[in-house]
Design a protein around this motif. Structure first.
Motif, mmCIF file in Angstrom:
data_model
loop_
_atom_site.group_PDB
_atom_site.id
_atom_site.type_symbol
_atom_site.label_atom_id
_atom_site.label_comp_id
_atom_site.label_asym_id
_atom_site.label_seq_id
_atom_site.Cartn_x
_atom_site.Cartn_y
_atom_site.Cartn_z
ATOM 1 N N HIS A 145 42.203 46.407 40.249
ATOM 2 C CA HIS A 145 41.840 46.055 38.724
ATOM 3 C C HIS A 145 41.073 44.844 38.600
ATOM 4 C CE1 HIS A 145 43.488 49.440 37.018
ATOM 5 N NE2 HIS A 145 44.718 49.391 37.800
ATOM 6 N N TYR A 149 37.488 44.520 36.845
ATOM 7 C CA TYR A 149 37.151 43.449 35.599
ATOM 8 C C TYR A 149 35.950 42.624 36.087
ATOM 9 C CZ TYR A 149 37.223 39.387 33.029
ATOM 10 O OH TYR A 149 37.059 38.025 32.170
ATOM 11 N N GLU A 152 32.747 45.401 35.939
ATOM 12 C CA GLU A 152 32.829 46.198 34.614
ATOM 13 C C GLU A 152 32.894 45.226 33.258
ATOM 14 O OE1 GLU A 152 35.536 49.373 34.540
ATOM 15 O OE2 GLU A 152 34.670 50.545 36.055
ATOM 16 N N GLU A 153 33.282 43.974 33.524
ATOM 17 C CA GLU A 153 33.527 43.019 32.715
ATOM 18 C C GLU A 153 34.556 43.585 31.491
ATOM 19 O OE1 GLU A 153 29.999 41.489 31.235
ATOM 20 O OE2 GLU A 153 29.469 40.390 33.154
ATOM 21 N N ASP A 154 35.438 44.436 31.837
ATOM 22 C CA ASP A 154 36.523 45.155 30.928
ATOM 23 C C ASP A 154 37.738 44.348 30.927
ATOM 24 O OD1 ASP A 154 38.267 46.615 29.401
ATOM 25 O OD2 ASP A 154 37.662 48.457 30.193
ATOM 26 N N PHE A 155 38.420 43.777 29.850
ATOM 27 C CA PHE A 155 39.424 42.831 30.028
ATOM 28 C C PHE A 155 40.765 43.714 30.246
ATOM 29 C CE2 PHE A 155 42.992 40.306 28.210
ATOM 30 C CZ PHE A 155 42.772 39.268 29.123
ATOM 31 N N SER A 156 40.621 44.868 29.744
ATOM 32 C CA SER A 156 41.741 45.621 30.249
ATOM 33 C C SER A 156 42.265 45.853 31.799
ATOM 34 C CB SER A 156 41.575 47.171 29.606
ATOM 35 O OG SER A 156 40.731 47.829 30.314
ATOM 36 N N ASN A 157 41.105 45.838 32.491
ATOM 37 C CA ASN A 157 41.560 45.708 33.973
ATOM 38 C C ASN A 157 42.129 44.445 34.226
ATOM 39 O OD1 ASN A 157 40.378 48.186 34.676
ATOM 40 N ND2 ASN A 157 38.424 47.633 34.356
ATOM 41 N N LYS A 159 43.889 42.649 32.464
ATOM 42 C CA LYS A 159 45.383 42.613 32.061
ATOM 43 C C LYS A 159 46.105 43.684 32.776
ATOM 44 C CE LYS A 159 48.038 43.797 27.927
ATOM 45 N NZ LYS A 159 48.127 44.431 26.590
#
Length: 212
Positions: A145, A149, A152-157, A159
């Motif tokens: 994850h 992150y 993909e620069e997706d903060f949910s990952n 987290k």
């Protein structure tokens, strides 16, 4: 997350107890027991192999027993089936505290049985598949994850990765706490683990009541 943290502490405690007090057998990490079983079988050391075989079989029975509780009680009763599973786990570990070291095979088997009930009863935190009694899957998922992150620069990952790493840290804390109480109480230190599980059970009960 609170329940996951408490159960991870209990998981680290159980493994430390079975390894340090009960003949260097892992209550939770059955992979280690399976390897040691194979090594002893290859060396025709059958009496020692039994020490690893029975905890593995007890783990299987623990998973099956937890599922039986789930099938019989389900989610819609006054008491959640996971609460019953935790209570049984705590009672079994309390009983283990009074098993003499001459019967370590029985003690380790019962500890593995308890661990398996926890593994089967608590498999997710915030929708993430997380184990509270072992670390290899959590370590893989956490690192995966975090890599996602950065890609993909997706903060949910990030987290999700943090949740996995946090559970690992609480598992380590459980091992530290276990070592402390083993030095203090010796064989009966597993009673502390029972108390930790009862605390988790009470939190679940309180949370369920607040949702009514």
């Amino acid at each position: 997350m609170r329940i996951g943290a408490i159960l991870a502490i209990a998981g680290g405690f159980m493994d430390t107890y079975s390894y340090l007090v009960r003949d260097h057998v892992f209550a939770n990490a059955q992979t280690g027991n399976i390897i040691l079983l194979g090594i002893n079988l290859s060396e025709k050391n059958f009496s020692q192999a039994i020490n690893y075989l029975f905890p593995i079989l007890a783990f299987i029975l623990g998973v099956a027993f937890a599922d039986l509780i789930k099938f019989k009680i389900g989610e819609k009763n006054i008491v959640n089936w996971r609460q019953i599973s935790l209570l049984i786990e705590a009672l079994v570990l309390f009983f283990v505290a009074f098993i003499p070291t001459s019967l370590n095979l029985l003690a380790n088997s019962l500890t593995s049985f308890s661990c398996a009930m926890q593994v089967e009863s608590f498999r997710q935190i915030h929708g993430n598949s997380i184990a509270t009694t072992m670390c290899i899957g959590n370590l893989r998922s956490a690192t995966s994850h975090i890599c996602l992150y950065f890609y993909e620069e997706d903060f949910s990952n990030a987290k999700r990765g943090f949740i996995y790493y946090s559970i690992i840290l609480f598992f380590i804390l459980g091992a530290i706490i276990g070592k402390f109480f083993i030095e203090l109480l010796g064989q009966k230190s597993i009673i502390v683990c029972s108390i930790i599980l009862i605390i988790a059970d009470l939190i679940i009960h309180i949370n369920n009541k607040s949702l009514e």
